[in-house]
Design a protein around this motif. Structure first.
Motif, PDB file in Angstrom:
ATOM      1  N   HIS A 164      31.667 -76.157  73.737  1.00  0.00           N
ATOM      2  CA  HIS A 164      32.610 -76.953  72.942  1.00  0.00           C
ATOM      3  C   HIS A 164      33.444 -77.855  73.842  1.00  0.00           C
TER       4      HIS A 164
ATOM      5  N   SER B 282      44.937 -81.674  76.038  1.00  0.00           N
ATOM      6  CA  SER B 282      44.132 -82.496  76.950  1.00  0.00           C
ATOM      7  C   SER B 282      44.116 -81.947  78.372  1.00  0.00           C
TER       8      SER B 282
ATOM      9  N   ALA C  39      28.868 -69.626  70.048  1.00  0.00           N
ATOM     10  CA  ALA C  39      27.874 -70.633  70.441  1.00  0.00           C
ATOM     11  C   ALA C  39      26.703 -69.969  71.181  1.00  0.00           C
TER      12      ALA C  39
ATOM     13  N   GLU D 240      27.638 -64.789  68.540  1.00  0.00           N
ATOM     14  CA  GLU D 240      28.319 -63.766  67.744  1.00  0.00           C
ATOM     15  C   GLU D 240      29.720 -64.255  67.418  1.00  0.00           C
TER      16      GLU D 240
ATOM     17  N   PHE E 195      45.380 -75.831  74.311  1.00  0.00           N
ATOM     18  CA  PHE E 195      45.423 -76.448  75.638  1.00  0.00           C
ATOM     19  C   PHE E 195      45.382 -77.976  75.607  1.00  0.00           C
TER      20      PHE E 195
ATOM     21  N   GLY F  55      43.177 -78.500  79.406  1.00  0.00           N
ATOM     22  CA  GLY F  55      42.674 -77.130  79.455  1.00  0.00           C
ATOM     23  C   GLY F  55      42.325 -76.657  80.858  1.00  0.00           C
ATOM     24  N   PHE F  56      41.826 -77.568  81.685  1.00  0.00           N
ATOM     25  CA  PHE F  56      41.381 -77.142  83.013  1.00  0.00           C
ATOM     26  C   PHE F  56      42.572 -76.874  83.939  1.00  0.00           C
ATOM     27  N   THR F  57      43.732 -77.422  83.579  1.00  0.00           N
ATOM     28  CA  THR F  57      44.945 -77.089  84.335  1.00  0.00           C
ATOM     29  C   THR F  57      45.540 -75.782  83.820  1.00  0.00           C
TER      30      THR F  57
ATOM     31  N   GLY G 110      39.698 -71.982  71.554  1.00  0.00           N
ATOM     32  CA  GLY G 110      39.929 -73.406  71.356  1.00  0.00           C
ATOM     33  C   GLY G 110      40.425 -73.668  69.948  1.00  0.00           C
TER      34      GLY G 110
ATOM     35  N   LEU H 210      38.886 -83.583  84.885  1.00  0.00           N
ATOM     36  CA  LEU H 210      39.893 -83.924  85.890  1.00  0.00           C
ATOM     37  C   LEU H 210      41.054 -82.928  85.828  1.00  0.00           C
TER      38      LEU H 210
ATOM     39  N   GLY I 282      37.854 -86.246  70.603  1.00  0.00           N
ATOM     40  CA  GLY I 282      37.783 -87.066  71.807  1.00  0.00           C
ATOM     41  C   GLY I 282      36.337 -87.290  72.213  1.00  0.00           C
ATOM     42  N   GLN I 283      36.073 -88.429  72.833  1.00  0.00           N
ATOM     43  CA  GLN I 283      34.708 -88.743  73.300  1.00  0.00           C
ATOM     44  C   GLN I 283      34.788 -89.309  74.719  1.00  0.00           C
ATOM     45  N   VAL I 284      33.828 -88.918  75.557  1.00  0.00           N
ATOM     46  CA  VAL I 284      33.679 -89.532  76.884  1.00  0.00           C
ATOM     47  C   VAL I 284      32.286 -90.157  76.974  1.00  0.00           C
TER      48      VAL I 284
ATOM     49  N   GLY J 250      35.587 -66.411  73.281  1.00  0.00           N
ATOM     50  CA  GLY J 250      35.508 -67.834  73.645  1.00  0.00           C
ATOM     51  C   GLY J 250      35.161 -68.016  75.104  1.00  0.00           C
ATOM     52  N   ALA J 251      34.012 -68.676  75.344  1.00  0.00           N
ATOM     53  CA  ALA J 251      33.538 -68.865  76.725  1.00  0.00           C
ATOM     54  C   ALA J 251      33.695 -70.317  77.158  1.00  0.00           C
TER      55      ALA J 251
ATOM     56  N   ALA K 150      39.133 -90.893  77.758  1.00  0.00           N
ATOM     57  CA  ALA K 150      38.553 -90.301  76.569  1.00  0.00           C
ATOM     58  C   ALA K 150      39.343 -90.813  75.374  1.00  0.00           C
TER      59      ALA K 150
END
Ligand code: FAD
Ligand code: SAM
Length: 587
Positions: A269, A541, A263, A376, A539, A543-545, A394, A277, A411-413, A238-239, A444
Motif C-alpha cells: 500500500h 506524508s 495484502a 489475512e 503518518f 511515514g518513513f520518518t 495505514g 525520502l 497521492g501519485q508519483v 500491517g506490513a 507527489a
C-alpha cells in the motif's frame, strides 16, 4: 563553566567507585530482565561507558536490556568527546561505538540503540529545569553528577529532588560524589535516606542515597502506562513501513513477532513506492511539535543507518512560497540542528545526511525473523487480549476504529529508469524529485480520496510533470526520453498532522469518564483502554520518518521501558488526545 568532567588520573575509577559501587552494581541487576539508570549530567559519557562495560561482563541473561537515560544542558561536540574519552584506552572499543553514533546537537530527546549489546541510551538535551520535568521513566539507579555544587548549583537545586523521587522504582539506589550540606538536606526533604560513606581520591566522603517506598503513580489521562505483564510475543497488523519498523524493534528486544497483512505481501500500500525520502521538517518556533519532529527524524537516521536500501543524500529544499521562505530564513538564523546537518543554499536550505530509501528492500530486511501471514484481514473481533496487538494498518485503521476520523489523501508519483547513473540527490519544494543510480522518482500529488482505488490518473501525471519542470528542467528532459511509470497510494492523515502512537482507548467509556471536559473540568482519571490494543498510524506524508520513532515509543510502553520522548510529546501523539480534544470542543 570552569569545572572538570572527570579527573584525568582517576575518572574511570571514580565512575566505578562513586557511581557503580555506590548504587550497588552489578549486584542490583542480577536476575533482572532489564535495568534502568538515570543520570544528571551526561558530559563525555564516561559514566555511561563504565556502566556499559560492567553490563557487558555481568549481563544477567543474554536477552536482558540496560537502559541509560541522561540529561545534558551543554552537549559536547563529537570531536571534543572523542578527545576526552581517548584518555581511557581500556574502554576504547565502547568509546568508539558511542562516538560513531554520538548524539546530534539538538534540543529534545535522542534514543540510540545497540541491539547486539542490549543497551539503549536516551539523552535529554536542554536545561535540567525543563528536561527533567518533561521526562517519563522510572530508574532503578540514579547517578547525580553535575559539576561541583558550588560552581553548578542548578544541577543540585532542591526543586530537582522531588522530580527524581517521582522517577524511581522500588528499592532504587542513588549515588553522588558530593556531601554538600544543602544537597543532603534537599534529598532528605524529598524523602530520601542519605548516608555519607568513604570517598575517593581528593574527596574523602561521598553519598549513598536510598528510597524505601516508590512514589504513587499520577492519573494516566492519556493512556501512557505500561501493561502489568511484560509479553514475550506481539502481533502487528500491517506490513508497511510502520509495521516493519515495529517488527524490527520488537524482534531486536528478543520478542516473537506475528505479522498479519491483508495484502499478498509486504509494502503493497502507501509504503510501496520504489523510492522514499526522509528529510527533517524544521519549524522556526521551539514548540513540543517542532521538537518531536526533530526527535523522530534523528531516530529515523539512527535506526536506518547501514541497513539495506538506505542511502545518505543531501536535500536541497527550495521554498514553495513566501511563507516557507520566511520560515526557512528564521530556521537558518537560529538552526535547531547542528551545522553538520544544515546549511544555507543559494535558494533555500540544504539538509545534509538526509536519506533516500528503497522501501521494498528495506521492509523485507526489517521483517526478517517475523512470522508473516499475508492475505489475512484482521477484524477487531479476532483480538486475543493475551497477545498485545498493534494496529499499523495505514488508512485501514479507520475501518477498524472509525472514531479516529482519519482522512485519506490520495497521492501519485512518477518514476523511470534512465540511461545515466547519478549519485544520490534530492530536491524538495512541496513536491520532490529523487535520483538514485538509474532510478528517478518525482511527485507527489496530494488530493481528496473518494474511498476507492487508489487509481492512477493522467491529471496527476500532468501535475507531477509540471512540478518536475519547476524543480529541475534537466530531469524533465531525461524523463521525456524514458518509459514512465506511476504509482498511487493513500496517506492516512489526522486533523493536527501528528501521528497516532500509543494505547487504544475504549472510546465510549472514555467519553463517559471524561465528559466533564466538555464543561471545562480537569478530570483526573485513568484513560479506559481496550486491553492489549495499541496503534501506530496517521503518518500522513512522513511515514518513513515516523516509523522508527513509533517503534521505540511502543516498545517503551509495552515492555515497560523508559520512554524515548518527552511526556508532552507522548501526549501529543497519543490516540486518547483525539477524544479529549473532541470533548474540549464540546463534541
Ligand atoms: C505518493 C506518495 C508518496 C509518498 N512519499 C513519501 C516519502 O517520500 N517519504 C515519506 O516518509 N512518506 C511518503 N509518503 C507517505 C508514506 O507513504 C506513508 O506515510 C506510509 O507509507 C504509511 O505507512 P503505514 O505502514 O502506516 O501504511 P501502509 O504502507 O499503507 O501499510 C498498511 C498495511 O496495513 C494493511 N492492512 C490494512 N488494514 C488491514 C486489516 N484490517 N488487516 C490486515 N492488514 C491490514 C494493508 O494491507 C497495508 O499493507 C508518501 C505517500 C504517497 C501516497
Ligand atoms: C561532571 S559533568 C558530567 C560528567 C559525566 N557524567 C561524564 O561521565 O562525563 C556535569 C555535566 O552537567 C552539565 N550541566 C551543568 N549545568 C546543567 C544544567 N543546568 N542543565 C543540564 N546540564 C547541566 C554539564 O554540561 C556537564 O556536562
Amino acid at each position: 563553566m570552569d569545572d572538570i568532567y572527570f579527573s584525568r588520573q582517576s575518572g574511570l575509577e571514580e565512575t566505578r567507585l562513586v557511581f557503580l559501587k555506590g548504587c550497588g552494581l552489578p549486584e542490583r541487576w542480577k536476575g533482572r530482565g532489564s535495568f534502568t539508570v538515570g543520570e544528571l549530567g551526561f558530559g563525555t559519557g564516561l559514566n555511561f561507558l563504565g556502566t556499559w562495560q560492567l553490563w557487558r561482563g555481568t549481563r544477567p541473561t543474554p536477552k536482558a536490556w540496560l537502559h541509560f537515560i541522561s540529561f545534558e544542558g551543554f552537549p559536547l561536540d563529537r570531536e571534543d568527546a572523542a578527545r576526552a574519552l581517548s584518555a581511557w584506552p581500556e574502554i576504547s572499543e565502547l568509546s568508539d561505538k558511542l562516538i560513531e553514533r554520538w548524539p546530534e546537537r539538538a534540543l529534545g530527546v535522542q534514543r540510540i540503540v545497540w541491539p547486539e549489546e542490549g543497551v539503549t541510551l536516551t539523552l535529554h538535551t536542554g536545561d535540567i529545569s525543563e528536561t527533567l520535568p518533561a521526562s517519563r521513566f522510572a530508574a532503578d539507579a540514579w547517578f547525580l553528577d553535575g559539576f561541583s555544587p558550588a560552581k553548578n548549583p542548578q544541577m543540585w537545586d532542591k526543586s530537582l529532588w522531588p522530580m527524581v523521587q517521582q522517577r524511581c522504582t522500588d528499592g532504587v539506589s542513588l549515588s553522588t560524589f558530593t556531601v554538600a550540606g544543602f544537597v543532603r538536606r534537599g534529598l532528605a526533604d524529598a524523602g530520601f535516606d542519605v548516608a555519607k560513606v568513604e570517598g575517593f581520591g581528593r574527596k574523602r566522603e561521598r553519598l549513598e542515597v536510598r528510597l524505601n517506598e516508590a512514589p504513587q503513580p499520577a492519573p494516566d489521562v492519556y493512556g501512557l502506562r505500561s501493561p502489568d505483564d511484560r509479553p514475550n510475543r506481539v502481533r502487528i497488523i500491517g506490513a508497511g513501513i510502520a509495521g516493519a519498523c515495529l517488527a524490527r524493534t520488537f524482534l531486536d528486544r528478543g520478542l516473537e513477532v506475528e505479522m498479519i497483512d491483508a495484502a499478498s505481501g509486504p509494502a503493497k500500500h502507501a509504503s510501496g513506492n520504489p523510492l522514499a525520502l526522509v528529510m527533517p521538517r524544521l519549524d522556526a518556533g521551539d514548540t513540543v511539535q517542532a521538537r518531536l519532529l526533530i526527535d523522530a527524524y534523528l531516530r529515523a537516521r539512527q535506526f536506518y543507518a547501514g541497513r539495506p536500501g538506505v542511502t545518505e543524500t543531501n536535500v536541497l529544499q527550495r521554498p514553495k512560497d513566501e511563507r516557507e521562505a520566511a520560515r526557512i530564513a528564521k530556521v537558518l538564523a537560529d538552526p535547531p540542528l547542528g551545522l553538520e546537518n544544515l546549511e544555507a543554499a543559494v535558494s533555500g536550505q540544504l539538509h545534509k545526511q538526509a536519506l533516500i530509501l528503497e522501501p521494498e528492500k528495506l521492509i523485507a530486511h526489517l521483517l526478517e525473523g517475523a512470522e508473516t501471514r499475508f492475505g489475512e484481514k484482521l477484524h477487531l473481533s479476532d483480538l486475543n487480549p493475551e497477545v498485545p496487538t498493534i494496529i499499523a494498518a495505514g488508512q485501514g485503521a479507520q475501518d477498524l476504529l472509525p472514531w479516529l476520523g482519519l482522512t485519506g489523501r490520495l497521492g501519485q508519483v512518477e518514476f523511470a529508469d534512465v540511461a545515466v547513473d547519478a549519485p544520490p540527490s534530492a530536491i524538495a519544494s512541496g513536491h520532490y524529485a529523487l535520483a538514485l543510480g538509474q532510478t528517478r522518482l518525482w511527485g507527489a500529488t496530494f488530493e481528496a480520496w473518494d474511498g476507492t482505488g487508489p487509481d492512477l490518473s493522467e491529471a496527476a501525471r500532468a501535475t507531477n510533470m509540471a512540478a518536475l519542470e519547476e524543480l529541475d528542467p534537466y530531469w524533465r528532459q531525461a524523463a521525456k526520453a524514458a518509459e514512465l511509470q506511476s504509482r498511487a497510494g493513500v496517506r492516512a492523515t489526522t486533523p493536527d498532522r501528528l501521528p497516532l502512537i500509543g494505547a487504544v482507548p475504549d472510546e465510549a467509556a472514555a467519553r463517559e469518564i471524561f465528559d466533564g471536559v466538555k464543561h471545562g473540568q480537569a478530570i483526573e482519571a485513568d484513560a479506559p483502554l481496550v486491553g492489549g490494543l495499541f496503534m501506530a498510524g496517521g503518518f500522513g506524508s512522513r511515514g518513513f520518518t515516523w516509523g522508527p520513532w513509533a517503534g521505540e515509543i511502543l516498545a517503551g510502553q509495552i515492555l515497560e521501558e523508559p520512554a524515548p520522548a518527552t511526556e508532552p510529546a507522548l501526549e501529543a501523539v497519543s490516540p486518547m488526545r483525539l477524544i479529549l480534544r473532541a470533548l474540549k470542543r464540546g463534541g
